[in-house]
Design an enzyme around this catalytic site. Structure first.
Site, mmCIF file in Angstrom:
data_model
loop_
_atom_site.group_PDB
_atom_site.id
_atom_site.type_symbol
_atom_site.label_atom_id
_atom_site.label_comp_id
_atom_site.label_asym_id
_atom_site.label_seq_id
_atom_site.Cartn_x
_atom_site.Cartn_y
_atom_site.Cartn_z
ATOM 1 N N LEU A 124 10.772 3.937 -2.768
ATOM 2 C CA LEU A 124 10.001 4.105 -4.002
ATOM 3 C C LEU A 124 8.539 4.491 -3.766
ATOM 4 O O LEU A 124 7.734 4.478 -4.688
ATOM 5 C CB LEU A 124 10.085 2.832 -4.854
ATOM 6 C CG LEU A 124 11.511 2.448 -5.272
ATOM 7 C CD1 LEU A 124 11.502 1.158 -6.074
ATOM 8 C CD2 LEU A 124 12.190 3.562 -6.047
ATOM 9 N N CYS A 125 8.200 4.866 -2.533
ATOM 10 C CA CYS A 125 6.846 5.322 -2.232
ATOM 11 C C CYS A 125 6.665 6.770 -2.671
ATOM 12 O O CYS A 125 7.570 7.586 -2.545
ATOM 13 C CB CYS A 125 6.566 5.225 -0.735
ATOM 14 S SG CYS A 125 6.200 3.570 -0.178
ATOM 15 N N HIS A 126 5.465 7.060 -3.144
ATOM 16 C CA HIS A 126 5.122 8.425 -3.536
ATOM 17 C C HIS A 126 4.711 9.230 -2.302
ATOM 18 O O HIS A 126 4.032 8.704 -1.426
ATOM 19 C CB HIS A 126 3.935 8.416 -4.513
ATOM 20 C CG HIS A 126 4.253 7.776 -5.813
ATOM 21 N ND1 HIS A 126 4.191 6.414 -5.995
ATOM 22 C CD2 HIS A 126 4.637 8.299 -6.997
ATOM 23 C CE1 HIS A 126 4.526 6.132 -7.248
ATOM 24 N NE2 HIS A 126 4.799 7.257 -7.877
ATOM 25 N N MET B 72 1.127 1.390 2.342
ATOM 26 C CA MET B 72 2.407 1.555 3.033
ATOM 27 C C MET B 72 2.281 2.526 4.203
ATOM 28 O O MET B 72 2.887 2.323 5.254
ATOM 29 C CB MET B 72 3.507 2.008 2.071
ATOM 30 C CG MET B 72 3.864 0.964 1.026
ATOM 31 S SD MET B 72 4.233 -0.681 1.689
ATOM 32 C CE MET B 72 5.602 -0.326 2.762
ATOM 33 N N GLU B 73 1.468 3.553 4.048
ATOM 34 C CA GLU B 73 1.267 4.504 5.133
ATOM 35 C C GLU B 73 0.608 3.838 6.339
ATOM 36 O O GLU B 73 1.007 4.059 7.483
ATOM 37 C CB GLU B 73 0.445 5.706 4.641
ATOM 38 C CG GLU B 73 1.217 6.647 3.742
ATOM 39 C CD GLU B 73 1.528 6.126 2.339
ATOM 40 O OE1 GLU B 73 2.351 6.742 1.651
ATOM 41 O OE2 GLU B 73 0.948 5.088 1.921
ATOM 42 N N ASP C 278 9.518 0.698 22.835
ATOM 43 C CA ASP C 278 10.421 1.692 23.422
ATOM 44 C C ASP C 278 9.908 2.196 24.768
ATOM 45 O O ASP C 278 10.675 2.368 25.703
ATOM 46 C CB ASP C 278 10.601 2.868 22.459
ATOM 47 C CG ASP C 278 11.557 3.906 23.008
ATOM 48 O OD1 ASP C 278 12.721 3.539 23.306
ATOM 49 O OD2 ASP C 278 11.149 5.075 23.162
#
Length: 165
Positions: A81-83, A119-120, A134
């Site tokens: 739901l992120c733009h 969020m980014e 990793d």
């Protein structure tokens, strides 16, 4: 609580109680900044190899930096739901604490627009941490990633938030 009451209280729920993307089209563009953090805990041996750039996969910090930046640009494709945002800046920085064998990650994202970049920044910090895992897993399996959190955000209706550590 009815579906219509829920949609008024929860911005990502429609009047049928289903998930939706919020319409930010009517919001003013403002400058938005967010910083997020994470920590990667290594053994002394792994930390030494990382600092000497002697890990089997190469320069872990350089790779993790690029991975975090690339991930921030893909956030809308990862989080449903992120733009999609026009990012004006993304960076990932590392504070290497040899005494504690921890790498503290800070990711920053910036934009000018109708919605925030928290969020980014979180995706950048998380992906940088996962990339360090990793890059180091060939020599250490028990690496710990923790402390993924929002450190700072500014802009928009909710104003400024700064985590007090």
């Amino acid at each position: 609580m009815s579906a219509s009451e829920t949609s008024e209280a929860l911005s990502h729920i429609d009047d049928k109680g289903e998930a939706r993307m919020v319409d930010v089209g009517g919001k003013d563009d403002t400058r938005r900044v967010a910083r997020a953090g994470a920590a990667v805990h290594l053994s002394p041996r792994t930390m030494g190899m990382l600092l000497e750039k002697a890990l089997p996969k190469g320069d872990a910090l350089a790779t993790a930096k690029i991975a975090g930046i690339m991930a921030a640009k893909q956030t809308a494709g990862l989080i449903p739901l992120c733009h999609p945002l026009a990012l004006s800046f993304v960076d990932v920085l590392f504070d290497v604490d040899e005494a504690e064998n921890v790498i503290r990650i800070t990711a920053e994202a910036r934009t000018t627009g109708p919605t925030g970049v928290e969020m980014e920044a979180l995706v950048a910090a998380s992906t940088a941490a996962l990339t360090l895992y990793d890059m180091c897993k060939a020599v250490q399996k028990d690496i710990v990633i923790d402390g993924v959190r929002l450190l700072f955000k500014s802009g928009g209706k909710s104003g400024t938030f700064e985590r007090k550590e």
